[in-house]
Write a protein that holds these residues in place. Structure first.
Motif, PDB file in Angstrom:
ATOM      1  N   PRO A 111       0.827  -1.207   0.000  1.00  0.00           N
ATOM      2  CA  PRO A 111       0.000   0.000   0.000  1.00  0.00           C
ATOM      3  C   PRO A 111       0.863   1.258   0.000  1.00  0.00           C
ATOM      4  CG  PRO A 111      -0.855  -1.596   1.560  1.00  0.00           C
ATOM      5  CD  PRO A 111       0.457  -2.136   1.085  1.00  0.00           C
ATOM      6  N   GLY A 112       0.470   2.241  -0.777  1.00  0.00           N
ATOM      7  CA  GLY A 112       1.247   3.470  -0.909  1.00  0.00           C
ATOM      8  C   GLY A 112       2.135   3.481  -2.136  1.00  0.00           C
ATOM      9  N   THR A 113       2.353   2.316  -2.754  1.00  0.00           N
ATOM     10  CA  THR A 113       3.117   2.264  -4.002  1.00  0.00           C
ATOM     11  C   THR A 113       2.363   3.028  -5.086  1.00  0.00           C
ATOM     12  OG1 THR A 113       4.056   0.103  -3.462  1.00  0.00           O
ATOM     13  CG2 THR A 113       4.072   0.740  -5.777  1.00  0.00           C
ATOM     14  N   ILE A 114       3.099   3.754  -5.901  1.00  0.00           N
ATOM     15  CA  ILE A 114       2.495   4.539  -6.977  1.00  0.00           C
ATOM     16  C   ILE A 114       2.731   3.819  -8.303  1.00  0.00           C
ATOM     17  CG2 ILE A 114       2.534   6.736  -8.222  1.00  0.00           C
ATOM     18  CD1 ILE A 114       3.454   8.024  -5.571  1.00  0.00           C
ATOM     19  N   ILE A 115       1.642   3.482  -8.986  1.00  0.00           N
ATOM     20  CA  ILE A 115       1.712   2.827 -10.284  1.00  0.00           C
ATOM     21  C   ILE A 115       1.619   3.880 -11.381  1.00  0.00           C
ATOM     22  CG2 ILE A 115       0.619   1.161 -11.836  1.00  0.00           C
ATOM     23  CD1 ILE A 115       1.831  -0.117  -9.395  1.00  0.00           C
ATOM     24  N   ILE A 116       2.580   3.864 -12.315  1.00  0.00           N
ATOM     25  CA  ILE A 116       2.535   4.753 -13.477  1.00  0.00           C
ATOM     26  C   ILE A 116       1.963   3.964 -14.644  1.00  0.00           C
ATOM     27  CG2 ILE A 116       3.838   6.312 -14.962  1.00  0.00           C
ATOM     28  CD1 ILE A 116       4.004   7.031 -12.012  1.00  0.00           C
ATOM     29  N   GLY A 117       0.823   4.412 -15.165  1.00  0.00           N
ATOM     30  CA  GLY A 117       0.168   3.688 -16.250  1.00  0.00           C
ATOM     31  C   GLY A 117       0.081   4.511 -17.516  1.00  0.00           C
ATOM     32  N   SER A 118       0.175   3.846 -18.665  1.00  0.00           N
ATOM     33  CA  SER A 118      -0.003   4.507 -19.958  1.00  0.00           C
ATOM     34  C   SER A 118      -1.422   4.258 -20.454  1.00  0.00           C
ATOM     35  CB  SER A 118       1.011   3.995 -20.984  1.00  0.00           C
ATOM     36  OG  SER A 118       0.813   2.619 -21.249  1.00  0.00           O
ATOM     37  N   TYR A 119      -1.998   5.240 -21.088  1.00  0.00           N
ATOM     38  CA  TYR A 119      -3.401   5.184 -21.486  1.00  0.00           C
ATOM     39  C   TYR A 119      -3.636   4.158 -22.584  1.00  0.00           C
ATOM     40  CZ  TYR A 119      -8.033   6.763 -22.976  1.00  0.00           C
ATOM     41  OH  TYR A 119      -9.367   6.827 -23.307  1.00  0.00           O
ATOM     42  N   VAL A 120      -4.659   3.331 -22.393  1.00  0.00           N
ATOM     43  CA  VAL A 120      -5.076   2.343 -23.396  1.00  0.00           C
ATOM     44  C   VAL A 120      -6.439   2.782 -23.918  1.00  0.00           C
ATOM     45  CG1 VAL A 120      -5.657  -0.072 -23.834  1.00  0.00           C
ATOM     46  CG2 VAL A 120      -3.807   0.508 -22.235  1.00  0.00           C
ATOM     47  N   GLU A 121      -6.546   2.959 -25.222  1.00  0.00           N
ATOM     48  CA  GLU A 121      -7.752   3.563 -25.790  1.00  0.00           C
ATOM     49  C   GLU A 121      -8.917   2.591 -25.890  1.00  0.00           C
ATOM     50  OE1 GLU A 121      -8.603   5.269 -30.126  1.00  0.00           O
ATOM     51  OE2 GLU A 121      -7.173   6.494 -29.008  1.00  0.00           O
ATOM     52  N   GLN A 122      -8.633   1.338 -26.290  1.00  0.00           N
ATOM     53  CA  GLN A 122      -9.706   0.394 -26.547  1.00  0.00           C
ATOM     54  C   GLN A 122      -9.600  -0.828 -25.640  1.00  0.00           C
ATOM     55  OE1 GLN A 122     -12.135   1.065 -28.509  1.00  0.00           O
ATOM     56  NE2 GLN A 122     -11.369   2.744 -29.770  1.00  0.00           N
ATOM     57  N   LEU A 123     -10.747  -1.365 -25.238  1.00  0.00           N
ATOM     58  CA  LEU A 123     -10.772  -2.581 -24.431  1.00  0.00           C
ATOM     59  C   LEU A 123     -10.087  -3.740 -25.152  1.00  0.00           C
ATOM     60  CD1 LEU A 123     -14.431  -2.501 -23.062  1.00  0.00           C
ATOM     61  CD2 LEU A 123     -12.379  -2.504 -21.664  1.00  0.00           C
ATOM     62  N   SER A 124     -10.232  -3.782 -26.469  1.00  0.00           N
ATOM     63  CA  SER A 124      -9.659  -4.885 -27.236  1.00  0.00           C
ATOM     64  C   SER A 124      -8.133  -4.893 -27.182  1.00  0.00           C
ATOM     65  CB  SER A 124     -10.122  -4.808 -28.699  1.00  0.00           C
ATOM     66  OG  SER A 124      -9.767  -3.561 -29.275  1.00  0.00           O
ATOM     67  N   ASP A 125      -7.538  -3.775 -26.760  1.00  0.00           N
ATOM     68  CA  ASP A 125      -6.073  -3.692 -26.675  1.00  0.00           C
ATOM     69  C   ASP A 125      -5.521  -4.289 -25.388  1.00  0.00           C
ATOM     70  OD1 ASP A 125      -5.872  -2.445 -29.149  1.00  0.00           O
ATOM     71  OD2 ASP A 125      -6.075  -0.435 -28.299  1.00  0.00           O
ATOM     72  N   ILE A 126      -6.393  -4.702 -24.465  1.00  0.00           N
ATOM     73  CA  ILE A 126      -5.935  -5.313 -23.223  1.00  0.00           C
ATOM     74  C   ILE A 126      -5.316  -6.670 -23.521  1.00  0.00           C
ATOM     75  CG2 ILE A 126      -6.689  -6.326 -21.030  1.00  0.00           C
ATOM     76  CD1 ILE A 126      -8.759  -4.153 -20.809  1.00  0.00           C
TER      77      ILE A 126
END
Length: 256
Positions: free
Chosen positions: A147-162
């Protein structure tokens, strides 16, 4: 504003009753009637579900007479407009969503003024062609990240890209803001399996239509250093696959 007219138009196109649409939105039928009569306006979370359900951007749903003018783009899924923060030189900054801000972010993620009010920062060595957002973990479901860890995420536009097996921060209508290892079963049943790296937490599924934003984990920041004596480890992909099979078996057992 054309929301009332467009809502009635799309509902009729899909041959849905007001009750059926209300069920998908988690609302009373009377609220759909109020929306279509122009007596009330839906919240952002409901608009987001409508956007996915009707395959149209929120902007068009609100401000374009679809029945008279048609769609801006046909044959393609509309691209969602992402609210970002920039500095004085017009460079994108990373917006930070802390634990206490998570609940507010669910309602304000597309509001420029709200996003601007959140803490912002830069990080070196990240692509300038990608939008990033930072989210602070609040639980121990993704150990060894504490807890407290910071996750850096990049934006994913479409659900199909998961991509199955990778970790994502999902902004969802039903679960709020969550960080999980995700398995994509959208083509099979329209759902995603969310799995914790901490084996004490059971996997669960959510509907694709309930996902408002997707951020693929690219880095993390933590003040907690690994302890060589700590025997805990994240679940392997083999462990996770077995958990999913067990969950499916349990669901089938309950259905029968």
């Amino acid at each position: 504003m054309f929301l009332a007219k467009n809502l009635r138009y799309f509902r009729n196109q899909l041959q849905m009753t007001q009750s059926e649409l209300a069920e998908k939105l988690g609302l009373q039928r009377t609220m759909i009637s109020a929306y279509e009569d122009g007596r009330s306006e839906p919240k952002l979370s409901s608009l987001s579900i409508m956007s996915s359900l009707f395959n149209i951007s929120i902007d068009e749903l609100l401000y374009r007479d679809i029945q008279e003018q048609g769609r801006k783009i046909t044959g393609q899924k509309d691209i969602k407009v992402l609210t970002i923060a920039v500095d004085q030189e017009d460079n994108e900054r990373i917006t930070m969503v802390g634990q206490k801000a998570s609940a507010g972010y669910l309602n304000g993620f597309s509001d420029p003024e709200y996003v601007e009010s959140l803490p912002q920062f830069h990080l070196p060595n990240l692509s300038r062609h990608t939008t990033y957002r930072a989210f602070e973990l609040s639980g121990d479901s993704m150990l060894p990240l504490v807890p407290g860890t910071i996750i850096i995420g990049s934006y994913v536009e479409q659900l199909s890209d998961i991509k199955s097996g990778r970790t994502y921060v999902l902004v969802t209508v039903t679960e709020g803001v969550v960080y999980k290892r995700v398995f994509n079963y959208l083509e099979e049943n329209g759902k995603l399996f969310l799995v914790s790296d901490n084996e004490q937490y059971k996997p669960y599924e959510i509907k694709g239509e309930d996902v408002l934003e997707i951020w693929e984990a690219k880095a993390f920041i933590s003040t907690d250093f690994p302890n060589p004596k700590d025997k805990s480890r994240p679940a392997s992909l083999e462990d996770i696959s077995q958990m999913i099979l067990d969950l499916k078996s349990e669901i089938m057992r309950l259905k029968s």
